[in-house]
Design a protein around this motif. Structure first.
Motif, PDB file in Angstrom:
ATOM      1  N   UNK A 210       0.833  -1.208   0.000  1.00 12.23           N
ATOM      2  CA  UNK A 210       0.000   0.000   0.000  1.00 12.23           C
ATOM      3  C   UNK A 210       0.868   1.259   0.000  1.00 12.23           C
ATOM      4  N   UNK A 211       1.940   1.234   0.774  1.00 13.71           N
ATOM      5  CA  UNK A 211       2.840   2.384   0.803  1.00 13.71           C
ATOM      6  C   UNK A 211       3.468   2.600  -0.564  1.00 13.71           C
ATOM      7  N   UNK A 212       3.864   1.513  -1.215  1.00 15.26           N
ATOM      8  CA  UNK A 212       4.432   1.630  -2.552  1.00 15.26           C
ATOM      9  C   UNK A 212       3.447   2.225  -3.541  1.00 15.26           C
ATOM     10  N   UNK A 213       2.197   1.769  -3.470  1.00 15.91           N
ATOM     11  CA  UNK A 213       1.150   2.306  -4.348  1.00 15.91           C
ATOM     12  C   UNK A 213       0.961   3.799  -4.097  1.00 15.91           C
ATOM     13  N   UNK A 214       0.897   4.170  -2.823  1.00 21.55           N
ATOM     14  CA  UNK A 214       0.709   5.578  -2.465  1.00 21.55           C
ATOM     15  C   UNK A 214       1.857   6.444  -2.991  1.00 21.55           C
ATOM     16  N   UNK A 215       3.077   5.951  -2.871  1.00 19.54           N
ATOM     17  CA  UNK A 215       4.230   6.737  -3.303  1.00 19.54           C
ATOM     18  C   UNK A 215       4.268   6.905  -4.826  1.00 19.54           C
ATOM     19  N   UNK A 216       3.910   5.854  -5.566  1.00 16.25           N
ATOM     20  CA  UNK A 216       3.814   5.992  -7.019  1.00 16.25           C
ATOM     21  C   UNK A 216       2.707   6.978  -7.373  1.00 16.25           C
ATOM     22  N   UNK A 217       1.589   6.875  -6.649  1.00 16.29           N
ATOM     23  CA  UNK A 217       0.459   7.778  -6.884  1.00 16.29           C
ATOM     24  C   UNK A 217       0.861   9.234  -6.650  1.00 16.29           C
ATOM     25  N   UNK A 218       1.634   9.478  -5.606  1.00 15.34           N
ATOM     26  CA  UNK A 218       2.066  10.846  -5.307  1.00 15.34           C
ATOM     27  C   UNK A 218       2.989  11.382  -6.391  1.00 15.34           C
ATOM     28  N   UNK A 219       3.895  10.549  -6.865  1.00 18.76           N
ATOM     29  CA  UNK A 219       4.769  10.994  -7.952  1.00 18.76           C
ATOM     30  C   UNK A 219       3.957  11.351  -9.193  1.00 18.76           C
ATOM     31  N   UNK A 220       2.985  10.498  -9.493  1.00 25.81           N
ATOM     32  CA  UNK A 220       2.142  10.746 -10.656  1.00 25.81           C
ATOM     33  C   UNK A 220       1.346  12.037 -10.484  1.00 25.81           C
ATOM     34  N   UNK A 221       0.874  12.280  -9.277  1.00 26.85           N
ATOM     35  CA  UNK A 221       0.084  13.474  -8.992  1.00 26.85           C
ATOM     36  C   UNK A 221       0.875  14.742  -9.283  1.00 26.85           C
ATOM     37  N   UNK A 222       2.148  14.735  -8.917  1.00 28.45           N
ATOM     38  CA  UNK A 222       2.974  15.938  -9.070  1.00 28.45           C
ATOM     39  C   UNK A 222       3.797  15.925 -10.366  1.00 28.45           C
TER      40      UNK A 222
END
Length: 363
Positions: A210-222
Motif C-alpha cells: 500500500x505504501x508503494x502504491x501511495x508513493x507511485x500515486x504521489x509521484x504521478x500526482x505531481x
C-alpha cells in the motif's frame, strides 16, 4: 486491519485518478491477492501483475534442452516448481515418469550433495531465478564443484525487462521487487526513471505494498518520476555489493529470451568462457545445438500465461483458468508456481477469478 493500513487506504482513495501500476514480483502478487488489496483501493488504480515469477518466464527451449539431457542418461536436479512446467513436449516431471533420473532440490547445495553421493553419475543442475538466486549459483562455482557436476543456467535480470515494458505496455509506474533489490540496490532502476516512470521498491507486507502504491500515486500526482526506496529495513540503496561481485565474477550479461516477451537485450546471465568446464550447454553442445537451431523460440499455446505475465490479460480471461487449469492440474507455468499470478488468483479467491471481490481482512 491495522491503523496504518486504514490510513494508507484512505490516503490512496482520497486522490482517485486513472493509474496503471505494475509490480514485477510474485510475492507482491501473493500479498495483493491474499489480502484483497485490489478490492479496497479505488478502481481507478489498476495493479498489474508483471514478469516477477522466474518459473513463468523460463522459455520452453531451456526446458526442452534439460529434458533431452536427462533422457540421454544424465541426472538432472532443479527446483520443484520447475519440474512441473511443460516444455514443447512435456515437463521434467513427465520425463521422470518415463524413467529419467530427475531430482527435486531446494538449493544448488542440495544438488551438489547428490552429485557427491553418486560420483560415477553426471549431474546437471538447472539453475533458474533472478538476481536473488544467481549469486548462490556463482558462489557454488567459485567454491569448486564435483567433477561430475555441471550447470545449465536460465538466470534472468529484472531491470531490463522493466525497461522493455516501458516501450510496449500502458504503465504509469512500477513497484520494484524487494528480494531482487536487496541484491542490486536501486541504481539499475534509474534508466527506467529517466524515461519518466516512477519506481518504488516495496516490501511484502500489505502495508508495504500500500505504501508503494501511495508513493507511485504521489509521484504521478505531481508529474515527477523518481527512484524511491520504501523498503529500507531490508534494501540498502547500493544493494549487496559482495553478492554483485560474486555474480559478475562468474556470469556475463547477454541477450535473453523470455516467455511472453521474446528476446530482451542484456537480460540474461550466462557463464563466462573460463567456466566452460561446468557449463552444461557447452558439455552437451550437440543436444544444445539441435534444440536451439531446429526449434522455434515461440511458446506452445498451453494457455494465456504469456499474456498474463505481460499484463495483456488477466487470469480470469483465460478460458482454461479454474476449469482445465488448476494448481493440481496446471496447464501453464502461471498456475504451477506459488509466485505465479494464476496460482495466487485461484488460491486466494473463492470465486476462482475476480480478485476485486475479496474483502481485505488483514488476516
Amino acid at each position: 486491519m491495522a491503523e496504518s493500513e486504514k490510513k494508507l487506504i484512505s490516503a490512496i482513495n482520497e486522490q482517485p485518478s486513472p493509474l496503471n501500476i505494475m509490480h514485477v514480483c510474485g510475492t507482491h502478487e501473493r500479498t495483493i491477492s491474499k489480502y484483497g488489496l485490489r478490492s479496497v483501493i479505488s478502481s481507478d488504480i489498476n495493479l498489474l501483475s508483471g514478469p516477477g515469477c522466474p518459473v513463468c518466464i523460463t522459455p520452453e527451449r531451456d526446458i526442452d534442452f534439460v529434458i533431452s539431457v536427462a533422457k540421454s542418461g544424465v541426472s538432472v536436479a532443479s527446483f520443484g516448481d520447475m519440474l512441473k512446467v511443460a516444455g514443447s513436449k512435456g515437463s521434467l516431471m513427465d520425463a521422470r515418469s518415463d524413467g529419467a533420473d530427475i531430482h527435486t532440490v531446494y538449493s544448488i547445495d542440495d544438488a551438489i550433495k547428490i552429485a557427491e553421493n553418486c560420483p560415477d553419475n553426471e549431474l546437471v543442475f538447472f539453475g533458474i531465478g533472478f538476481e536473488t538466486t544467481a549469486p548462490t549459483t556463482a558462489a557454488a562455482i567459485l567454491r569448486g564443484l564435483p567433477e561430475n557436476f555441471s550447470i545449465f543456467t536460465s538466470h534472468k535480470l529484472i531491470p531490463p525487462a522493466m525497461e522493455h515494458l516501458t516501450t510496449s505496455s500502458d504503465i504509469d509506474g512500477f513497484l520494484a521487487p524487494g528480494h531482487v533489490s536487496t541484491i542490486i540496490g536501486i541504481e539499475p532502476y534509474k534508466p527506467i526513471v529517466k524515461k519518466g516512470f516512477p519506481v518504488v521498491v516495496a516490501g511484502f507486507e500489505a502495508v508495504d505494498v500500500l505504501m508503494g502504491v501511495f508513493m507511485v500515486q504521489q509521484q504521478n500526482k505531481y508529474g515527477i518520476s523518481e527512484m524511491e526506496n520504501a523498503y529500507p529495513r531490508c534494501v540498502d540503496n547500493k544493494g549487496n555489493t559482495k553478492a554483485q561481485e560474486i555474480m559478475y565474477e562468474v556470469f556475463k550479461k547477454s541477450d535473453g529470451f523470455w516467455r511472453g516477451f521474446g528476446t530482451i537485450k542484456n537480460s540474461a546471465l550466462t557463464l563466462k568462457r573460463k567456466f566452460r568446464s561446468v557449463d552444461a550447454s557447452f558439455l552437451h553442445a550437440d543436444i544444445y545445438d539441435e534444440i536451439y537451431t531446429n526449434s522455434s523460440p515461440e511458446e506452445t499455446d498451453h494457455c494465456m500465461c504469456a499474456d498474463i505475465i505481460t499484463a495483456r490479460a488477466r487470469p480470469d480471461q483465460c478460458p482454461y483458468f479454474a476449469k482445465k487449469c488448476t494448481p493440481s492440474n496446471p496447464a501453464g507455468p502461471c498456475m504451477v508456481s506459488i509466485e505465479g499470478t494464476c496460482y495466487n488468483w485461484y488460491r486466494y479467491n473463492s470465486a476462482g477469478g475476480d480478485t476485486n471481490t475479496r474483502i481485505f481482512t488483514g488476516t
